[in-house]
Design an enzyme around this catalytic site. Structure first.
Site, PDB file in Angstrom:
ATOM      1  N   SER A 186     -79.250 -46.267 -44.510  1.00 43.03           N
ATOM      2  CA  SER A 186     -79.394 -46.655 -43.088  1.00 43.03           C
ATOM      3  C   SER A 186     -79.239 -45.447 -42.155  1.00 43.03           C
ATOM      4  CB  SER A 186     -78.526 -47.842 -42.695  1.00 43.03           C
ATOM      5  OG  SER A 186     -79.015 -49.017 -43.346  1.00 43.03           O
ATOM      6  N   HIS A 211     -72.726 -38.590 -30.940  1.00 40.73           N
ATOM      7  CA  HIS A 211     -73.054 -38.112 -29.598  1.00 40.73           C
ATOM      8  C   HIS A 211     -71.758 -37.528 -29.032  1.00 40.73           C
ATOM      9  CE1 HIS A 211     -76.640 -40.491 -30.190  1.00 40.73           C
ATOM     10  NE2 HIS A 211     -75.896 -41.560 -30.398  1.00 40.73           N
ATOM     11  N   CYS A 249     -75.638 -49.691 -46.113  1.00 30.72           N
ATOM     12  CA  CYS A 249     -75.713 -50.775 -47.077  1.00 30.72           C
ATOM     13  C   CYS A 249     -75.596 -50.105 -48.441  1.00 30.72           C
ATOM     14  CB  CYS A 249     -76.995 -51.581 -46.948  1.00 30.72           C
ATOM     15  SG  CYS A 249     -78.369 -50.709 -46.274  1.00 30.72           S
TER      16      CYS A 249
END
Lengths: 115, 115
Positions: A62, A67, A82
């Site tokens: 995934s 940031h 996952c």
């Protein structure tokens, strides 16, 4: 049942120079992903003017993003995974590499469904 | 105060062919980001074998991602934004473009701090 796990991580009191160093952030994010046993498919990192870094790894499992706000000593990351991934280890490594004095974590189950 | 808003979106009952079409997912994710007034810095999309798509947009305003499970009719997206972004509109557009019959949304404040 759920399809993925989403770890939401906010890092406070971080080293401001490290938060503003796009090469450092990239290197540490990649290290954290690999240590968590993730497989990197793609990446994008960007340094903002005058300060701040955004970085995203697209993963077989995934994604992992960060940031940063060097002016506040704060970074916000998320690890959507996952499969058999040690996202908690990645979180710990990122917290250490940014010299965070406080880390807040939320864990969300994603794509919950009934069998 | 907080530095960003993180919209967590799970889409259920989606069209399975659309969820498995990487070109369609890329086009719809980009459209949703632009309609939300976001600015795209970079992107990465991938089609998994035998099925599933992962897509990430790196944005001037943070990121927008989606991961799909065509076999379940489920997609999981997240929109991390700072600034004046209409993330709710992006969520609505994505829900419509995937023909979701149910959408679950969570809104998280990220990087909360005291002045």
């Amino acid at each position: 049942m759920h399809l993925g796990t989403h770890i939401i991580m906010d890092f406070f009191g971080c080293d401001r120079e490290k938060l503003n160093d796009v090469n450092y952030v990239e290197s540490e994010l990649i290290k954290a992903a690999l240590k968590a046993d993730a497989h990197i498919l793609g990446k994008h990192f960007h340094h903002f003017s005058p300060h701040g870094v955004t970085g995203i790894l697209s993963l077989q499992e995934s994604h992992l993003s960060i940031h940063t706000w060097p002016e506040h000593g704060i970074a916000a990351g998320d690890f959507f995974s996952c499969g058999n991934i040690n996202a908690e280890l990645a979180c710990k490594l990122l917290s250490e590499s940014l010299l965070a004095t406080e880390t807040k974590i939320k864990k969300l189950d994603r794509g919950e469904y009934n069998l």
